[in-house]
Structures are given as structure tokens and as C-alpha cells.
Design a protein around this motif. Structure first.
Motif, short mmCIF file in Angstrom:
data_model
loop_
_atom_site.label_atom_id
_atom_site.label_comp_id
_atom_site.label_asym_id
_atom_site.label_seq_id
_atom_site.Cartn_x
_atom_site.Cartn_y
_atom_site.Cartn_z
N LEU A 13 99.10 32.09 14.45
CA LEU A 13 99.34 31.32 13.22
C LEU A 13 98.04 30.84 12.60
O LEU A 13 97.83 30.97 11.38
N ALA A 14 97.15 30.30 13.41
CA ALA A 14 95.87 29.79 12.90
C ALA A 14 95.01 30.92 12.32
O ALA A 14 94.49 30.80 11.20
N VAL A 15 94.88 32.01 13.06
CA VAL A 15 94.04 33.12 12.58
C VAL A 15 94.65 33.73 11.32
O VAL A 15 93.93 34.05 10.36
N PHE A 16 95.97 33.89 11.28
CA PHE A 16 96.64 34.44 10.09
C PHE A 16 96.35 33.59 8.86
O PHE A 16 95.98 34.11 7.80
N ASN A 17 96.49 32.29 8.99
CA ASN A 17 96.30 31.42 7.83
C ASN A 17 94.83 31.32 7.42
O ASN A 17 94.52 31.26 6.23
N VAL A 18 93.91 31.33 8.38
CA VAL A 18 92.48 31.35 8.06
C VAL A 18 92.13 32.66 7.35
O VAL A 18 91.42 32.68 6.34
N ALA A 19 92.66 33.77 7.89
CA ALA A 19 92.37 35.08 7.27
C ALA A 19 92.92 35.16 5.86
O ALA A 19 92.27 35.72 4.96
N ARG A 20 94.09 34.60 5.63
CA ARG A 20 94.69 34.65 4.28
C ARG A 20 93.97 33.72 3.30
O ARG A 20 93.70 34.10 2.18
N GLN A 21 93.66 32.52 3.74
CA GLN A 21 93.12 31.53 2.81
C GLN A 21 91.60 31.51 2.77
O GLN A 21 91.02 31.56 1.70
N ALA A 22 90.96 31.41 3.91
CA ALA A 22 89.50 31.27 3.93
C ALA A 22 88.80 32.62 3.72
O ALA A 22 87.77 32.68 3.06
N TRP A 23 89.36 33.68 4.31
CA TRP A 23 88.72 34.99 4.20
C TRP A 23 89.32 35.84 3.09
O TRP A 23 88.87 36.95 2.85
N ASP A 24 90.39 35.34 2.45
CA ASP A 24 91.08 36.02 1.35
C ASP A 24 91.47 37.45 1.71
O ASP A 24 91.33 38.39 0.93
N MET A 25 91.99 37.63 2.92
CA MET A 25 92.42 38.93 3.40
C MET A 25 93.79 39.29 2.85
O MET A 25 94.62 38.41 2.58
N GLU A 26 94.04 40.57 2.72
CA GLU A 26 95.36 41.07 2.32
C GLU A 26 96.37 40.69 3.39
O GLU A 26 96.03 40.58 4.57
N THR A 27 97.61 40.48 3.01
CA THR A 27 98.64 39.94 3.88
C THR A 27 98.83 40.74 5.17
O THR A 27 98.79 40.17 6.27
N LEU A 28 99.07 42.04 5.07
CA LEU A 28 99.33 42.84 6.27
C LEU A 28 98.08 42.98 7.15
O LEU A 28 98.18 43.00 8.38
N SER A 29 96.92 43.04 6.54
CA SER A 29 95.67 43.09 7.30
C SER A 29 95.44 41.79 8.07
O SER A 29 95.02 41.81 9.23
N ALA A 30 95.71 40.68 7.43
CA ALA A 30 95.56 39.38 8.09
C ALA A 30 96.49 39.27 9.29
O ALA A 30 96.10 38.77 10.36
N LYS A 31 97.72 39.76 9.14
CA LYS A 31 98.67 39.71 10.25
C LYS A 31 98.23 40.63 11.39
O LYS A 31 98.37 40.30 12.56
N THR A 32 97.66 41.77 11.06
CA THR A 32 97.18 42.70 12.08
C THR A 32 96.04 42.07 12.89
O THR A 32 96.05 42.09 14.12
N VAL A 33 95.08 41.48 12.21
CA VAL A 33 93.95 40.83 12.89
C VAL A 33 94.43 39.68 13.76
O VAL A 33 94.04 39.55 14.93
N SER A 34 95.31 38.84 13.22
CA SER A 34 95.78 37.69 13.99
C SER A 34 96.57 38.12 15.22
O SER A 34 96.47 37.50 16.28
N THR A 35 97.33 39.19 15.10
CA THR A 35 98.11 39.68 16.24
C THR A 35 97.22 40.26 17.33
O THR A 35 97.46 40.04 18.52
N VAL A 36 96.18 40.98 16.95
CA VAL A 36 95.26 41.54 17.95
C VAL A 36 94.57 40.43 18.74
O VAL A 36 94.48 40.49 19.97
N VAL A 37 94.13 39.40 18.05
CA VAL A 37 93.48 38.27 18.73
C VAL A 37 94.47 37.56 19.65
O VAL A 37 94.18 37.31 20.83
N ALA A 38 95.65 37.26 19.14
CA ALA A 38 96.66 36.56 19.93
C ALA A 38 97.13 37.40 21.12
O ALA A 38 97.34 36.88 22.22
#
Length: 180
Positions: free
Chosen positions: A49-74
């Protein structure tokens, strides 16, 4: 059958207390595994949840890419927790095998979450963009609905295919009346 000090009859195996004890003896290992899996999953969920929201808001990542990155870390954090705590009592089948299967099943779980997110954000978002293209809707689709469905799949697949080879205490003998 003799009465107890209070005058009550002692519990027989067919009573509620006897039934509870029988169920606990039979499925206690599964309840403990599920509890540990839930705790590890809770930590991984918070990281996701934290990585997804940081990726979406702070890094301005595309939605599906942000979810992919957050899932790999988690998933990486969850692998360590599950291998060395949740299923530490199980026989090992090799780190490479477990790691490979674990991340394969996580990829399927990620696909479940991405499908929920994609349907919400892109399909429903094209009809109601003000509602389904919001950060709140993305979080609900990916991190509640997708995570719940993915978690059910992951628990089943990890237990069935990744962390196999139950230890002796995993499968307690069932004691019948004739054994006593």
C-alpha cells in the motif's frame, strides 16, 4: 459416569467442549499457519500500500506499473517471512525451487490484482471517470478487492505447491474412541 465437584456431568467427546478440542487437535496446525500467513501478509500489505501510493503520487507512475512495483517489493518481504516463519517447520525442497514457485504464484496473484485494478480504472473509469479514476478507487480495486482475491489464491498455492513436505507435527494422528 460420575458427576464433577459442581454436580455437572463431565464433558464427553460429543459435547461442545469435546468437539472443540477435537477440531483444535485436527486443524490447529492449519489455524496457526493461517495466523502467521495473515501476519506476514499484513506487513506485506502495508508495504504494498505504501509503495503503491508513493509510486502513484510522488513518482507519478502509471497505475498498473505502480501496482507491479509495489507487489514485487511486498512479495519479496513476504517470501522471507513465509519461508522462515510461517512454514519454517516444513521440510525444505530447495531455495531455488521455492523461490521460483513463490514468485510464479505471486505473478498469478499480481495478475488477479491488476485485473481488478484494470477493470476499475480503465473499463469502469471510461464510463465514470470522476469515480473510478480516482486514487481512492484505485486503492479499493487493487489493495482491497484484488488483494483479498489474490491472498486466497496465494495461501492455497503456497501451502500446496511451494512449502510442501509437512513436518511430523503438521499432521497429528486422529485418536478415535477405540484407540483409548
Amino acid at each position: 459416569m460420575s458427576a464433577t465437584v459442581t454436580g455437572d456431568q463431565p464433558s464427553s467427546p460429543g459435547t461442545r467442549q469435546g468437539l472443540f478440542r477435537t477440531l483444535l487437535n485436527r486443524f490447529g496446525h492449519l489455524v496457526r499457519e493461517l495466523g502467521k500467513f495473515g501476519l506476514v501478509g499484513g506487513v506485506a500489505f502495508a508495504v504494498d500500500l505504501a509503495v503503491f501510493n508513493v509510486a502513484r503520487q510522488a513518482w507519478d507512475m502509471e497505475t498498473l506499473s505502480a501496482k507491479t512495483v509495489s507487489t514485487v517489493v511486498a512479495a519479496s518481504i513476504a517470501f522471507v517471512g513465509n519461508r522462515f516463519w510461517t512454514w519454517r517447520h516444513r521440510e525444505r525442497t530447495g531455495m531455488a525451487r521455492e523461490y521460483g514457485l513463490y514468485f510464479f504464484f505471486n505473478t498469478v496473484g499480481l495478475g488477479i490484482a491488476l485485473a481488478c485494478l484494470g477493470i476499475s480504472h480503465y473499463a469502469l473509469g471510461s464510463v465514470w471517470p470522476g469515480v473510478f479514476k480516482s486514487l481512492l478507487a484505485d486503492n479499493i480495486a487493487a489493495n482491497l478487492v484484488g488483494a483479498a482475491l489474490g491472498t486466497l489464491f496465494r495461501f492455497w498455492s503456497y501451502r500446496r505447491f511451494v512449502f510442501v513436505g509437512p513436518a511430523a507435527q503438521d499432521a497429528p494422528d486422529v485418536i478415535t474412541k477405540s484407540d483409548k
